[in-house]
Design a protein around this motif. Sequence first.
Motif, PDB file in Angstrom:
ATOM      1  N   GLU A  65      -9.959 -14.060   3.029  1.00 17.84           N
ATOM      2  CA  GLU A  65      -9.259 -13.578   4.220  1.00 17.84           C
ATOM      3  C   GLU A  65      -7.968 -12.826   3.880  1.00 17.84           C
ATOM      4  O   GLU A  65      -7.234 -12.418   4.770  1.00 17.84           O
ATOM      5  N   LYS A  66      -7.686 -12.716   2.594  1.00 18.23           N
ATOM      6  CA  LYS A  66      -6.501 -12.005   2.094  1.00 18.23           C
ATOM      7  C   LYS A  66      -5.199 -12.690   2.498  1.00 18.23           C
ATOM      8  O   LYS A  66      -4.167 -12.051   2.613  1.00 18.23           O
ATOM      9  N   LYS A  67      -5.254 -13.989   2.660  1.00 15.07           N
ATOM     10  CA  LYS A  67      -4.056 -14.794   2.914  1.00 15.07           C
ATOM     11  C   LYS A  67      -3.655 -15.414   1.575  1.00 15.07           C
ATOM     12  O   LYS A  67      -3.768 -16.627   1.357  1.00 15.07           O
ATOM     13  N   MET A 113      -2.011  -9.103  -5.946  1.00 17.34           N
ATOM     14  CA  MET A 113      -3.240  -9.220  -5.156  1.00 17.34           C
ATOM     15  C   MET A 113      -3.234  -8.234  -3.991  1.00 17.34           C
ATOM     16  O   MET A 113      -4.262  -7.611  -3.707  1.00 17.34           O
ATOM     17  N   ASN A 114      -2.097  -8.104  -3.337  1.00 15.83           N
ATOM     18  CA  ASN A 114      -2.001  -7.135  -2.233  1.00 15.83           C
ATOM     19  C   ASN A 114      -2.255  -5.716  -2.725  1.00 15.83           C
ATOM     20  O   ASN A 114      -2.949  -4.940  -2.059  1.00 15.83           O
ATOM     21  N   LYS A 115      -1.711  -5.383  -3.885  1.00 12.65           N
ATOM     22  CA  LYS A 115      -1.938  -4.045  -4.450  1.00 12.65           C
ATOM     23  C   LYS A 115      -3.412  -3.824  -4.745  1.00 12.65           C
ATOM     24  O   LYS A 115      -3.974  -2.771  -4.452  1.00 12.65           O
ATOM     25  N   MET A 116      -4.048  -4.826  -5.331  1.00 12.48           N
ATOM     26  CA  MET A 116      -5.449  -4.683  -5.708  1.00 12.48           C
ATOM     27  C   MET A 116      -6.346  -4.566  -4.468  1.00 12.48           C
ATOM     28  O   MET A 116      -7.224  -3.715  -4.400  1.00 12.48           O
ATOM     29  N   PHE A 117      -6.107  -5.409  -3.465  1.00 14.28           N
ATOM     30  CA  PHE A 117      -6.979  -5.438  -2.299  1.00 14.28           C
ATOM     31  C   PHE A 117      -6.677  -4.338  -1.287  1.00 14.28           C
ATOM     32  O   PHE A 117      -7.483  -4.088  -0.399  1.00 14.28           O
ATOM     33  N   SER A 118      -5.529  -3.683  -1.394  1.00 13.61           N
ATOM     34  CA  SER A 118      -5.207  -2.630  -0.429  1.00 13.61           C
ATOM     35  C   SER A 118      -5.052  -1.267  -1.093  1.00 13.61           C
ATOM     36  O   SER A 118      -4.567  -0.330  -0.474  1.00 13.61           O
TER      37      SER A 118
END
Length: 153
Positions: A3-5, A31-36
């Motif tokens: 869920e990207k939390k 993680m935010n950089k990788m997933f977005s």
Amino acid sequence: MIEKKFEKALQLYGNEDFLKRFPIEQLVEKMNKMFSSPEIDFHLAAPENIVVSDKVIDQNEKKFVKIDFQQKLEMKFNDAELNRDNLLAALQKTFGNEQVKYEDKTGFFLVNTVKTAVANSSDLKNWKFTVLEQKQIPILIGFIPEQFLKDLK
């Protein structure tokens, strides 16, 4: 994680010893950089075929248990300059030839990962998890029992 939390997942389930070496804020940022990232679309599925070992290791006032599982992920590289065949070969080298497929219709690489993790708890109620990877052994050896690390491929 799905869920990207990321912060919540790390607070609830991240191994405390790992988080002493790598602060949550730093991990969440990566993680935010990788997933977005606009360069790659990346999707994780829920773990499957979960096998929890019945062998419990008691070390440093904690109980440790090995968990094997599979997890599917999808990746789509959005850079037109990248060669699909080269990407496929690189992913197959990392995950195994039979574990990676390319889906022409969607442009996604479908990867079936086979992973090992260790769950640890000091009270047998609150469990923390660490995914084990051979390249991380120098970091993991400080807080994961050696029995779990010697079998990594």
